[in-house]
Design a protein around this motif. Structure first.
Motif, PDB file in Angstrom:
ATOM      1  N   THR A 240     -22.283  -5.108  36.271  1.00  0.00           N
ATOM      2  CA  THR A 240     -21.596  -6.326  35.852  1.00  0.00           C
ATOM      3  C   THR A 240     -20.180  -5.987  35.416  1.00  0.00           C
ATOM      4  OG1 THR A 240     -23.702  -7.252  35.093  1.00  0.00           O
ATOM      5  CG2 THR A 240     -21.689  -8.300  34.280  1.00  0.00           C
ATOM      6  N   SER A 241     -19.207  -6.709  35.965  1.00  0.00           N
ATOM      7  CA  SER A 241     -17.810  -6.442  35.623  1.00  0.00           C
ATOM      8  C   SER A 241     -17.567  -6.707  34.140  1.00  0.00           C
ATOM      9  CB  SER A 241     -16.898  -7.347  36.476  1.00  0.00           C
ATOM     10  OG  SER A 241     -15.549  -7.111  36.177  1.00  0.00           O
ATOM     11  N   TRP A 259     -28.249 -11.515  33.821  1.00  0.00           N
ATOM     12  CA  TRP A 259     -28.010 -11.074  35.204  1.00  0.00           C
ATOM     13  C   TRP A 259     -29.248 -11.357  36.056  1.00  0.00           C
ATOM     14  CZ3 TRP A 259     -29.869  -8.223  39.145  1.00  0.00           C
ATOM     15  CH2 TRP A 259     -28.989  -7.833  40.152  1.00  0.00           C
ATOM     16  N   ARG A 262     -29.707 -15.090  36.604  1.00  0.00           N
ATOM     17  CA  ARG A 262     -28.721 -15.539  37.590  1.00  0.00           C
ATOM     18  C   ARG A 262     -29.119 -15.121  38.994  1.00  0.00           C
ATOM     19  NH1 ARG A 262     -22.683 -12.979  37.751  1.00  0.00           N
ATOM     20  NH2 ARG A 262     -23.928 -11.176  38.392  1.00  0.00           N
ATOM     21  N   SER A 272     -23.870 -17.244  46.409  1.00  0.00           N
ATOM     22  CA  SER A 272     -23.375 -16.034  45.768  1.00  0.00           C
ATOM     23  C   SER A 272     -23.634 -16.102  44.268  1.00  0.00           C
ATOM     24  CB  SER A 272     -21.875 -15.905  46.024  1.00  0.00           C
ATOM     25  OG  SER A 272     -21.307 -14.899  45.215  1.00  0.00           O
ATOM     26  N   GLY A 274     -21.986 -15.089  41.832  1.00  0.00           N
ATOM     27  CA  GLY A 274     -20.794 -15.463  41.089  1.00  0.00           C
ATOM     28  C   GLY A 274     -20.546 -16.951  41.044  1.00  0.00           C
ATOM     29  N   LYS A 275     -21.137 -17.690  41.978  1.00  0.00           N
ATOM     30  CA  LYS A 275     -21.009 -19.147  41.956  1.00  0.00           C
ATOM     31  C   LYS A 275     -21.997 -19.789  40.990  1.00  0.00           C
ATOM     32  CE  LYS A 275     -19.042 -19.907  46.544  1.00  0.00           C
ATOM     33  NZ  LYS A 275     -17.806 -20.493  46.003  1.00  0.00           N
ATOM     34  N   SER A 278     -20.422 -16.522  36.187  1.00  0.00           N
ATOM     35  CA  SER A 278     -19.497 -15.403  36.376  1.00  0.00           C
ATOM     36  C   SER A 278     -19.921 -14.200  35.548  1.00  0.00           C
ATOM     37  CB  SER A 278     -18.078 -15.816  35.984  1.00  0.00           C
ATOM     38  OG  SER A 278     -17.973 -15.994  34.568  1.00  0.00           O
ATOM     39  N   ASP A 279     -19.508 -13.023  35.982  1.00  0.00           N
ATOM     40  CA  ASP A 279     -19.733 -11.807  35.196  1.00  0.00           C
ATOM     41  C   ASP A 279     -19.075 -11.919  33.829  1.00  0.00           C
ATOM     42  OD1 ASP A 279     -21.054 -10.763  37.356  1.00  0.00           O
ATOM     43  OD2 ASP A 279     -19.774  -8.998  37.593  1.00  0.00           O
ATOM     44  N   ALA A 280     -17.886 -12.511  33.790  1.00  0.00           N
ATOM     45  CA  ALA A 280     -17.165 -12.642  32.514  1.00  0.00           C
ATOM     46  C   ALA A 280     -17.972 -13.471  31.523  1.00  0.00           C
ATOM     47  CB  ALA A 280     -15.798 -13.277  32.757  1.00  0.00           C
ATOM     48  N   GLY A 301     -16.707 -19.776  30.155  1.00  0.00           N
ATOM     49  CA  GLY A 301     -17.661 -19.702  31.247  1.00  0.00           C
ATOM     50  C   GLY A 301     -18.841 -20.638  31.091  1.00  0.00           C
TER      51      GLY A 301
END
Length: 429
Positions: A240-241, A259, A262, A272, A274-275, A278-280, A301
């Motif tokens: 994860t970023s 995670w 998700r 995806s 990320g949609k 978000s990682d943030a 977020g």
């Protein structure tokens, strides 16, 4: 000195600006020509068994290498499946196949068994091609060939322009290839991606041969074709970023739970990850450990556009992580199976740090002499492992065996062994 080292030492034979000379020793000159249309026009997209059977027969009857490419929907869909497969072969022309409508292309793969497949950045496309039954037994990777030949820019467009003098359209590389029906401009772009791939392969083969590197490239291609599928990544949530901000085990547990939640949602919806979230946002929630939905909604977020039901599912994931017993929480960092990070070597083992410094300098010098990236000359991880735990007796045989044991090809072993023997034997090491 090898043929390639002699070639590199002769400045009159070096390529300039990344453009290999032609048979007469000159480079492509003049303004590049835009490549606007495939030679036979845009082929119809194959979407049924009858059309696929015709393509299989045509490509089986063709001659020479076959150009292969695949388009994915990274950033739009879950996973890395192929949404379009493009091929071109002498005598068969070009083909565009929809692997959603025709998910089993093993018959095509079998028809092309033993044929050399030409791909650009093969390791990116091979996993999604394998999923639909297409596995090459022989291949030529034009991107890797460009790296070994010393080209400064190895993207397909840059290579086609500098080597062949044509400009490929670049506008549709990151579109959503899961779109149906695919727009005509996208199909034109996809067909053009394989239009000159075999021509590029032929030119690069000549250049590699001129530099004395062709055998090296062939060994690399054989290794890619023979490589087994990659093992699933352990603890993928750790990638994860922004994870570097998360220190405490309870917070790590929140990252893992969010995670995995998700990922399940993204897989079910085929979008995806990320949609979905978000990682943030995941890292933000892990750091804050919100006590309730209202606190979660105040975090970046999880804003006003997120519905109450969505907020509740994320808060439930946070609460699950907060309720875990200490012995079920993840440990900080991943299990280290190799050497420690190089920045720690000076404190942990100064002698090993000296070896690594000498090895890196030697590899860098040799790579520059051969005009190729260091990582293609030898894996940096391999260098680190050998420098951290060198053979008990340092000589060409033991170092060469260590390199081979870590997967280095014969050409790499031959070139890099003297460099590492020297580095492992430096004073103080």
């Amino acid at each position: 000195m090898t043929d390639a080292q002699e070639t590199a030492a002769d400045s009159s034979l070096r390529t300039t600006g990344g453009t290999p000379p032609d048979d007469a020793g000159s480079s492509v000159t003049g303004a590049p020509t835009p490549l606007l249309e495939p030679r036979e026009g845009i082929p119809p997209v194959v979407t049924d068994a009858a059309a696929l059977a015709e393509v299989v027969a045509a490509f089986a009857a063709g001659s020479g290498p076959v150009a292969v490419d695949a388009e994915r929907a990274s950033g739009y869909r879950y996973g890395q499946r192929a949404y379009l497969v493009q091929l071109r072969r002498e005598g068969a022309g070009s083909a565009l196949i929809d692997p959603v409508a025709c998910p089993d292309l093993s018959g095509l793969g079998e028809a092309l068994s033993g044929v050399e497949w030409v791909l650009h950045a093969a390791t990116q496309d091979l996993p999604c091609l394998r999923e639909i039954g297409m596995v090459p037994t022989r291949l030529f990777d034009t991107e890797l060939a460009g790296r070994l030949a010393g080209f400064p820019r190895v993207g397909l467009g840059a290579m086609v322009e500098s080597v062949l003098g044509f400009v490929l359209e670049k506008g549709h590389s990151a579109v959503d290839w899961s779109t149906r029906p695919l727009p005509e401009p996208w199909l034109r772009y996809a067909a053009l991606d394989v239009e000159l791939l075999v021509d590029l392969r032929d030119a690069l083969e000549k250049e590699l041969d001129r530099q004395g590197k062709l055998e090296w490239a062939l060994q690399e291609f054989d290794a890619i074709a023979a490589a087994p599928p990659a093992e699933p990544r352990k603890d993928p949530w750790r990638r994860t970023s922004g994870m570097h901000k998360v220190r405490r085990r309870r917070q790590l547990g929140v990252v893992r739970e969010l995670w995995e939640t998700r990922d399940r949602i993204a897989q079910r919806r085929d979008v995806s990850p990320g949609k979905v979230l978000s990682d943030a946002a995941i890292v933000e929630a892990a750091l804050a450990l919100p006590a309730h939905v209202h606190a979660l909604a105040a975090l970046n977020g999880f804003g006003h556009r997120m519905g109450r039901r969505q907020l509740e599912q994320w808060q439930a994931a946070v609460d699950r992580a907060k309720a875990l017993p200490d012995n079920a929480l993840p440990q900080p960092g991943q299990a280290v199976t190799g050497p420690p990070p190089p920045r720690a070597w000076a404190d942990k083992d100064p002698v090993a740090a000296t070896r690594l410094s000498a090895a890196r300098a030697g590899v860098t010098a040799l790579a520059e002499q051969l005009t190729m990236p260091q990582e293609n000359l030898v894996s940096p991880d391999t260098v680190r492992r050998i420098c951290w735990e060198p053979p008990k007796v340092v000589d060409a045989g033991s170092v060469g065996a260590a390199l081979a044991g870590y997967g280095a090809r014969a050409w790499q072993v031959e070139l890099v062994t003297p460099v590492l023997v020297s580095a492992l034997s430096v004073k103080g090491a």
